[in-house]
Design a protein around this motif. Structure first.
Motif, PDB file in Angstrom:
ATOM      1  N   SER A  30       0.849  -1.189   0.000  1.00 14.26           N
ATOM      2  CA  SER A  30       0.000   0.000   0.000  1.00 14.26           C
ATOM      3  C   SER A  30       0.885   1.240   0.000  1.00 14.26           C
ATOM      4  O   SER A  30       2.073   1.172   0.335  1.00 14.26           O
ATOM      5  N   ASP A  31       0.301   2.353  -0.382  1.00 16.78           N
ATOM      6  CA  ASP A  31       0.954   3.661  -0.245  1.00 16.78           C
ATOM      7  C   ASP A  31       2.305   3.730  -0.960  1.00 16.78           C
ATOM      8  O   ASP A  31       3.314   4.106  -0.379  1.00 16.78           O
ATOM      9  N   ILE A  32       2.301   3.402  -2.239  1.00 14.37           N
ATOM     10  CA  ILE A  32       3.522   3.433  -3.046  1.00 14.37           C
ATOM     11  C   ILE A  32       3.911   4.881  -3.364  1.00 14.37           C
ATOM     12  O   ILE A  32       5.084   5.203  -3.473  1.00 14.37           O
ATOM     13  N   HIS A  33       2.939   5.751  -3.490  1.00 18.12           N
ATOM     14  CA  HIS A  33       3.140   7.198  -3.666  1.00 18.12           C
ATOM     15  C   HIS A  33       4.178   7.549  -4.737  1.00 18.12           C
ATOM     16  O   HIS A  33       5.107   8.313  -4.488  1.00 18.12           O
ATOM     17  N   GLY A  34       4.015   6.952  -5.920  1.00 20.55           N
ATOM     18  CA  GLY A  34       4.844   7.332  -7.058  1.00 20.55           C
ATOM     19  C   GLY A  34       6.250   6.785  -7.059  1.00 20.55           C
ATOM     20  O   GLY A  34       7.047   7.112  -7.943  1.00 20.55           O
ATOM     21  N   ASP A  35       6.611   5.952  -6.119  1.00 18.57           N
ATOM     22  CA  ASP A  35       7.969   5.423  -6.001  1.00 18.57           C
ATOM     23  C   ASP A  35       8.140   4.228  -6.946  1.00 18.57           C
ATOM     24  O   ASP A  35       7.871   3.080  -6.584  1.00 18.57           O
ATOM     25  N   VAL A  36       8.596   4.510  -8.155  1.00 17.14           N
ATOM     26  CA  VAL A  36       8.742   3.493  -9.194  1.00 17.14           C
ATOM     27  C   VAL A  36       9.777   2.436  -8.792  1.00 17.14           C
ATOM     28  O   VAL A  36       9.587   1.248  -9.051  1.00 17.14           O
ATOM     29  N   LEU A  37      10.847   2.852  -8.135  1.00 16.41           N
ATOM     30  CA  LEU A  37      11.859   1.884  -7.697  1.00 16.41           C
ATOM     31  C   LEU A  37      11.283   0.919  -6.664  1.00 16.41           C
ATOM     32  O   LEU A  37      11.588  -0.274  -6.674  1.00 16.41           O
ATOM     33  N   TYR A  38      10.451   1.426  -5.775  1.00 18.81           N
ATOM     34  CA  TYR A  38       9.788   0.551  -4.798  1.00 18.81           C
ATOM     35  C   TYR A  38       8.843  -0.417  -5.508  1.00 18.81           C
ATOM     36  O   TYR A  38       8.765  -1.589  -5.148  1.00 18.81           O
ATOM     37  N   ALA A  39       8.152   0.051  -6.540  1.00 16.91           N
ATOM     38  CA  ALA A  39       7.269  -0.838  -7.304  1.00 16.91           C
ATOM     39  C   ALA A  39       8.078  -1.972  -7.931  1.00 16.91           C
ATOM     40  O   ALA A  39       7.655  -3.137  -7.900  1.00 16.91           O
ATOM     41  N   TRP A  40       9.250  -1.653  -8.501  1.00 17.12           N
ATOM     42  CA  TRP A  40      10.114  -2.710  -9.049  1.00 17.12           C
ATOM     43  C   TRP A  40      10.550  -3.677  -7.951  1.00 17.12           C
ATOM     44  O   TRP A  40      10.627  -4.887  -8.167  1.00 17.12           O
ATOM     45  N   GLU A  41      10.844  -3.152  -6.764  1.00 16.41           N
ATOM     46  CA  GLU A  41      11.256  -4.011  -5.655  1.00 16.41           C
ATOM     47  C   GLU A  41      10.109  -4.936  -5.233  1.00 16.41           C
ATOM     48  O   GLU A  41      10.330  -6.104  -4.908  1.00 16.41           O
ATOM     49  N   LEU A  42       8.879  -4.444  -5.270  1.00 14.02           N
ATOM     50  CA  LEU A  42       7.723  -5.290  -4.959  1.00 14.02           C
ATOM     51  C   LEU A  42       7.604  -6.440  -5.953  1.00 14.02           C
ATOM     52  O   LEU A  42       7.355  -7.585  -5.564  1.00 14.02           O
ATOM     53  N   VAL A  43       7.797  -6.154  -7.225  1.00 11.29           N
ATOM     54  CA  VAL A  43       7.741  -7.198  -8.252  1.00 11.29           C
ATOM     55  C   VAL A  43       8.847  -8.233  -8.002  1.00 11.29           C
ATOM     56  O   VAL A  43       8.604  -9.442  -8.046  1.00 11.29           O
ATOM     57  N   ARG A  44      10.048  -7.760  -7.700  1.00 13.03           N
ATOM     58  CA  ARG A  44      11.179  -8.663  -7.442  1.00 13.03           C
ATOM     59  C   ARG A  44      10.884  -9.557  -6.232  1.00 13.03           C
ATOM     60  O   ARG A  44      11.056 -10.779  -6.280  1.00 13.03           O
ATOM     61  N   VAL A  45      10.416  -8.948  -5.145  1.00 16.56           N
ATOM     62  CA  VAL A  45      10.146  -9.694  -3.919  1.00 16.56           C
ATOM     63  C   VAL A  45       8.994 -10.680  -4.122  1.00 16.56           C
ATOM     64  O   VAL A  45       9.041 -11.813  -3.645  1.00 16.56           O
TER      65      VAL A  45
END
Length: 191
Positions: A12-27
């Motif tokens: 939740s609450d990714i707030h535009g953080d594209v690098l965090y989104a990539w990390e979510l996909v990786r994890v």
């Protein structure tokens, strides 16, 4: 306990953080998640929601609801979700034998951005949406929420006729949910 083998990475609450989104996909891939569930606030001041959703679509099986920041900046009217991302704000979606929903659903997996107030998650008593209190009476199997950013919480709660897995993801603190065991744990993220 539930009898179906499915793992969900709840964020939740990714707030535009594209690098965090990539990390979510990786994890999600590393941990063997079947689905990523996101409970809103994809944008940062109205921007980058489309970029975040494109990255999450790389996983290929994402169920989501919009958050209050997304609604405030009218993101849902500006962004078309890519293939692989399904929004369930006002509907139900059946996947892998489970019902994912943005509305109260008995024994379903219910997604909401702002949590209902609950005594087993004290910060929600002040910061939850009182209109959603009745959602717990529908006895969902899981209730996934976000919004509060701090002190993520995962808890198995006994309800009237069964058990409820309560998952409140924090900013950069996703939760891995195992539906077979009806359990969850907070996942450490790099960066």
């Amino acid at each position: 306990m539930v009898g179906a083998d499915m793992k969900i990475l709840h964020a939740s609450d990714i707030h535009g953080d594209v690098l965090y989104a990539w990390e979510l996909v990786r994890v999600a891939r590393k941990l063997g998640a079947d689905i990523i569930c996101c409970t809103g606030d994809f944008c940062y001041r109205g921007e980058k929601a489309a970029d975040v959703l494109r990255v999450l679509a790389e996983f290929g099986n994402v169920v989501a609801v919009w958050g209050d920041d997304d609604e405030y900046y009218r993101v849902p009217s500006k962004v078309d979700p890519p293939d692989g991302v399904e929004f369930v704000d006002e509907r139900r979606l059946r996947l892998n034998g489970f019902v994912f929903s943005g509305i109260p659903t008995r024994r379903g997996i219910v997604l909401t951005h702002v949590p209902p107030p609950s005594f087993f998650d004290p910060p929600t008593l002040l910061l939850g949406d009182a209109r959603k209190r009745r959602w717990l009476k529908e006895e969902p199997l899981c209730l996934l929420c976000g919004h509060l950013h701090f002190f993520p919480k995962v808890r198995l709660v006994r309800t009237g006729n069964g058990l409820l897995l309560w998952s409140r993801a924090g900013a950069r603190k996703p939760v891995l949910i195992d539906l077979e065991r009806l359990s969850g744990k907070i996942v450490k993220i790099r960066g």
